[in-house]
Design an enzyme around this catalytic site. Structure first.
Site, short mmCIF file in Angstrom:
data_model
loop_
_atom_site.label_atom_id
_atom_site.label_comp_id
_atom_site.label_asym_id
_atom_site.label_seq_id
_atom_site.Cartn_x
_atom_site.Cartn_y
_atom_site.Cartn_z
CG HIS A 19 4.49 8.52 -0.56
ND1 HIS A 19 4.38 7.51 -1.49
CD2 HIS A 19 3.44 8.35 0.28
CE1 HIS A 19 3.32 6.77 -1.21
NE2 HIS A 19 2.73 7.26 -0.14
CG ASP A 51 6.06 5.69 -3.57
OD1 ASP A 51 5.15 6.50 -3.86
OD2 ASP A 51 6.84 5.86 -2.63
CG HIS A 52 0.10 6.55 -5.03
ND1 HIS A 52 0.16 6.14 -3.74
CD2 HIS A 52 -0.34 7.82 -5.01
CE1 HIS A 52 -0.23 7.12 -2.96
NE2 HIS A 52 -0.54 8.15 -3.69
#
Ligand code: NAD
Length: 484
Positions: free
Chosen positions: A240, A177-178
């Site tokens: 996110h 999950d960047h």
């Protein structure tokens, strides 16, 4: 202040989907930046693997174009690029067939770290994992990296976890999950657990509420067919925003180690109360003078998928009982902005005759567009005119405080890929976390589907449906202004 760069061990990184959009826009430019910073050792190798019939030379040309397009010209010199391209190789591989696997095996070297980045649709994860093992390509400690979306609901996420677990142990599975790779997100942990000042106040006694916003100005773009089956809840909230919520709300882990951190995040997700429909606002953007509507963008005139969502969340534990978390995210909004705002309560008694709300400190942690934090504090207005108070921001924008080094901070992907090579899973989602997030999301989606609930239309360039403001007004609160 120069940041220290410690080279990682030599590695072979195979990028399945190495010709795709994500590889070209993010993964390869990120690797190039780590290469020129000296973190990627020259003996490391990057092997693109995809369906296109390319050779090393053809792929190097593609990589060179991708790097030129996505790295600033002062860093992307031809000398740097030529050196980087020597680390690049390519093997045509069919994930669903037998083509290319033995050739890939021949390219892998013994004695180096092995990592396999699955930059392909999740429908291919099982095929890749199985063939990496059946062709004896991936060794005992090989890592696999998988991208979102990780499942569509709890059942599919469980199935995906089971498929990967059949071939790789959890400690070698890196679910990206960047958002977790962003400097500010890690700074949130440093701020909370590396200082004395904040943690004693970080609870329902002193925090009135928390707001988490991820706003985009763009529409769904070319992702329409995927997005229309997902919507903002699945595409943004389940992953996110949930991750940001966890890091904001979790208890201090006993140490900064992958399982200690992820155990605490998991407890937060499991403590989330079910959200009733009146606490959720779903929206869908309408057409603007120059922009198509959501329905036109996804080419589905009857779509009931949301491109905006705002909701009020409660966490059923001692720390947060009575302190709501308000989450909102949407496309085609007024500003591009991601932030977490901790709204503290007002002082219990004012000796200054202050207007209501004064002295209610506000800590905002910005992830986008610029990374930084600011803390609103109340001070005396300067001058001899008596004791009047004003609110001023204590700006902690890292770029100003720490100089150019941080203004040019690594992209989230740079940090995360290097963490994979280092074998550090702290900033990656564990399988049980992802499942718990779906277990919370599924009943909400099921409820609005059962009622055939339609999203509310909102104007492009606005802050979303008016009802989102009403959601806050009902509680005597308001959203922070959506501005950069
Ligand atoms: P893309 O369609 O641009 O590229 C897909 C890649 O997969 C290509 O290299 C193609 O050759 C390869 N491929 C397809 N079928 C194959 C097969 N049978 N065998 C071998 N290779 C095959 O996709 P993308 O946008 O790069 O996305 C890749 C993954 O990353 C997807 O799961 C996507 O959801 C996820 N993701 C993408 C982004 C993004 O910004 N592009 C962001 C987050 C997550």
């Amino acid at each position: 202040m120069a940041s220290r760069v410690i080279p990682v061990e030599p590695f072979d990184l195979v990028i399945f989907g190495g010709t795709g959009d994500l590889a070209q826009r993010k993964i390869l430019p990120s690797l190039f930046r780590r290469f020129i910073e000296g973190q990627m050792p020259p003996e490391a190798r990057i092997i693109g693997a995809a369906r296109s019939a390319l050779d090393d030379r053809g792929y190097r040309e593609m990589v060179a174009e991708a790097v030129r397009a996505h790295v600033s010209p002062h860093r992307c010199t031809e000398k740097n690029l030529a050196a980087f391209l020597k680390t690049i190789f390519y093997v045509p591989v069919d994930a669903r067939g037998e083509t290319g696997w033995e050739a890939l095996k021949a390219r892998m070297r013994p004695g180096v770290v092995q990592a396999f980045y699955f930059s392909v649709g999740p429908g291919l994860f099982g095929d890749l994992a199985q063939r990496l093992k059946s062709h004896a390509i991936a060794g005992e400690t090989a890592r696999i990296v998988v991208e979102k979306p990780f499942g569509h609901d709890l059942a599919s996420a469980r199935a995906l976890n089971a498929t990967l677990a059949a071939h790789f142990r959890e400690q070698y599975i890196y679910r990206i999950d960047h958002y977790l790779g962003k400097e500010t997100v890690q700074n949130l942990m440093a701020l909370r657990f590396g200082n004395m000042l904040f943690e004693p106040l970080w609870n329902a006694q002193y925090v009135d509420h928390v707001q988490i916003t991820v706003a985009e100005t763009v529409g769904v773009g070319g992702r329409g067919s995927y997005y229309d089956h997902a919507g903002a809840m699945r595409d943004m909230v389940q992953n996110h925003l949930m991750q940001l919520l966890c890091l904001t709300a979790m208890e201090p882990p006993s140490k900064f180690d992958p399982d200690a951190v992820r155990d605490e995040k998991l407890k937060v997700i499991r403590a989330l109360k079910h959200v009733e429909l009146p606490e959720i606002v779903r929206g869908q953007y309408l057409a603007g003078p120059d922009t198509p509507s959501y329905r036109e963008d996804v080419d589905n005139p009857d779509s009931t998928t949301e491109s905006y969502i705002a909701l009020k969340l409660e966490i059923a534990n001692w720390r947060w009982n009575g302190t709501p978390f308000y989450l909102r995210t949407g496309k085609r909004l007024k500003a591009r902005l991601s932030e977490i705002v901790i709204q503290f309560k007002e002082p219990p008694h004012s000796i200054f005759d202050s207007p209501p709300g004064q002295g209610a400190n506000e800590l905002s942690i910005r992830l986008q567009p610029d990374e930084g934090m600011d803390l609103k504090v109340t001070i005396k207005e300067p001058g001899p005119g008596g004791m009047r108070l004003i609110d001023v921001p204590l700006d902690m924008t890292f770029a100003e405080a720490l100089g150019e080094e941080v203004a040019d901070a690594p992209d989230a992907y740079e940090r995360l890929i290097m963490d994979v090579i280092r074998g550090n899973q702290t900033l990656f989602m564990r399988g049980d976390e992802v499942e718990a997030a779906w277990a919370w999301t599924d009943p909400i989606i099921a409820e609005w589907e059962a009622r055939d609930q339609r999203p509310l239309g909102y104007e492009p360039g606005s802050t979303g449906p008016e009802e989102a403001a009403i959601l806050m007004h009902r509680d005597g609160r308001r959203w922070r202004e959506l501005k950069t």
